[in-house]
Design an enzyme around this catalytic site. Sequence first.
Site, PDB file in Angstrom:
ATOM      1  N   CYS B 183       0.808  -1.214   0.000  1.00 38.93           N
ATOM      2  CA  CYS B 183       0.000   0.000   0.000  1.00 38.93           C
ATOM      3  C   CYS B 183       0.840   1.262   0.000  1.00 38.93           C
ATOM      4  CB  CYS B 183      -0.980  -0.028   1.150  1.00 38.93           C
ATOM      5  SG  CYS B 183      -0.463  -1.065   2.510  1.00 38.93           S
ATOM      6  N   CYS B 321       1.207  -2.305   9.409  1.00 39.59           N
ATOM      7  CA  CYS B 321       1.809  -2.175   8.082  1.00 39.59           C
ATOM      8  C   CYS B 321       1.708  -0.714   7.674  1.00 39.59           C
ATOM      9  CB  CYS B 321       1.120  -3.093   7.076  1.00 39.59           C
ATOM     10  SG  CYS B 321      -0.582  -2.634   6.721  1.00 39.59           S
TER      11      CYS B 321
END
Lengths: 80, 359
Positions: B183, B321
């Site tokens: 991402c 994350c």
Amino acid sequence: MIINIKYFGLLADITKKKEEQMVLDESSFSVGFLKSKMESAYQELQNTNYSVAVNQAMAGMDTNIKDQDIIAFLPPFAGG
Amino acid sequence: MKNSTRYTRQIALPEIGALGQQKLQNARVLVIGAGGLGCPVLQNLAAAGVGCIGIVDGDIVEETNLHRQLLYTLKDCGKSKAITAANVIKELNPNVEVKVFPEFFNTQNAFEIVSNYQIIVDCTDTISARYLINDVSLVKKVPVVYASIYKFEGQVSVFNYKNGPSYRCLFPQKEGLNAVPNCVSSGVLGVLPNTLGALQATEVLKIILEIGSVLSGKLLLYDALQYQTQIIDFSKNPREIENGLKNGFLIRNQDSDKVGATLTQETFLEKCRQDHCVVIDIREAYEEPKFNELNVVNVPLADLENYCGTLDKSQEIVLFCQSGQRSELALAYLKKEGFTKLSHLEKGIESIKIHLETK
């Protein structure tokens, strides 16, 4: 037979093209067959979630593909 | 409001008229995400006179938002998006009742937030939020007006409209850890979400006014660079509808403490300093910003299976994350493996970047 494949979003980044024409020996085959063929040509596709449309309608794995069909490889986009 | 000329030009349309304006006034629309898509959606719905608008967003305004999120100005940086957007649209149209939810939409607050709305507008920016919105909407039987963007491209559709197809019918969820792309945020042309958001607002108005044909079972694709649009048809897949309903009911019925906990920035930073927690950075080694607190180990998602084989199942594990998508997936995976004390940083390390910089 000849088919046209269009790639959207991340898939165009993976294949490095927006569309391509493919010439195949088979006279007809399934979406599932095309998918596995493309995933061995572009291995990164294996780790990507996407759906396949044939002639502007979403197709299942066993949908048949014929000469001159337009195939779209469509991933979901996340961005907003 | 009765004597106002504000809506004269749209009431003049025979498809709308005074009755249509009344429908808009009575409508209750929930906009989830007040970013690139959310801003134009909110502006257009407020201007059109939609009576009650809910805004859900736990994020704050950053300078990098300003090239596309036109409700915000430089002086709003650091402030809540939901609250700022609410103030701007109330000023734009004081007739509109605005409800603010300055929090991220998640499994714990989903049903409470959607309870009083008749249409949900999905302006979020993660795939997991989109599945969540779909599943909640299936259970609540309210339509979702969806849009999403990638670089110069966009998608628009309407899900669960009058029993129509779902997001899952279009994009069945892929199992396993490989399903979510990294991402690292990609670039986006500023006008793109504004175009797509305007299309979303159009679908919302059509649904409320009951005019035209709604993009149900149809995916509109938009490519700004080539200027190409096309519509892909898709139909209802009963198995996918069932998956969505199952998940939706699960979320509605579960105790909040059984759900894999999502952490706020503050509790996350606290946990990072507690010795009994293992904090796992599941990003790839090259991803920025680095976050090297005491208890943090870097175990990229693909190596998680091996690493966690060495841990006690009752070990408290905190995952994070970049933006929260992969950590959510990892959490679900570890839960299935039998780990019991799991949590993850909801919106990823990106969401505490500012916090880190000011430290």
